[in-house]
Write an enzyme that holds these catalytic residues in place. Sequence first.
Site, short mmCIF file in Angstrom:
data_model
loop_
_atom_site.label_atom_id
_atom_site.label_comp_id
_atom_site.label_asym_id
_atom_site.label_seq_id
_atom_site.Cartn_x
_atom_site.Cartn_y
_atom_site.Cartn_z
N MET A 183 11.26 -4.19 42.84
CA MET A 183 12.62 -4.02 42.31
C MET A 183 13.66 -3.94 43.43
SD MET A 183 11.50 -1.29 39.36
CE MET A 183 10.39 -0.43 40.52
N LYS A 233 11.84 -1.86 29.97
CA LYS A 233 13.02 -1.39 30.70
C LYS A 233 13.31 -2.39 31.81
CE LYS A 233 13.61 2.98 31.57
NZ LYS A 233 14.71 3.25 30.61
N ASP A 268 5.53 -3.35 27.89
CA ASP A 268 6.67 -3.53 28.78
C ASP A 268 7.16 -4.97 28.77
OD1 ASP A 268 6.81 -0.93 29.59
OD2 ASP A 268 5.84 -1.24 31.53
#
Length: 280
Positions: A184, A69, A47
């Site tokens: 996030m 991502k 990642d």
Amino acid sequence: MTDTLFSGLPELAPGSVWLVGAGPGDPGLLTLHAANALRQADIIVHDALVNADCLSLAKSGAILEFAGKRGGKPSPKQRDISLRLVELARQGKRVLRLKGGDPFVFGRGGEEALTLVEHGIPFRIVPGITAGIGGLAYAGIPVTHREVNHAVTFLTGHDSSGLVPDRIHWEGIAKGSPVIVMYMAMKHIAQIASNLISAGRSPDEPVAFVCNAATAQQTVLETTLSRAEADVIASGLEPPAIVVVGEVVRLRASLDWLGALDGRVLTADPLSSRTYKDPA
């Protein structure tokens, strides 16, 4: 010493996939199982949030394949990443899927594991230290402290569409969880703060943003719910960040151990609540 350290640990077999958490950043927070996977893997599909220092522990000749991502940026589709793991395993590779934090805490590890099951690929799950715990510890903020909270809620600040999740019961969380840890969430902090204040949280409640947690680039911003959006904009800070809401943020005045290494003078009683010593 190395042979002794890894003695008895499992073999990453050809044609199998290990889904491994790399922790929040500091390679010292890797588990032995994670380090064991790095020394065996033929290919590491990693990642964006995996620290390069962790990848440097890969065995000589291992292939590093980026599959990160990031919100708002061009990224591979999740289904494509999952099927890539299947493809590599069917080639007889020892496949390490290395994810920041813990693969099962907002890491899509469950989705990838389900795809492996669907295609009959053997796999192993290796938990990691999630940023919502380890990252906050590196900022000197405990997730629980018995003078403050007996419950904590972990939530994501955006769903698969990139918006604030509409299935979150903000009123229930605002009233029932003294400490809220959000992944996030920086991009949508204005709406999230508004939701929490509307549900009854004080506008003056402490908030902290921990950016690039547990790395050399770690930065911490302390603010309040009402000022969170303005202070983030003024600071120029960018994700990745962990956001924590609650009185535990005040404990950073005492527990910022990294700051103390750089000369910060810590406060003995940031909550002004110690009326007795050494509670049982």
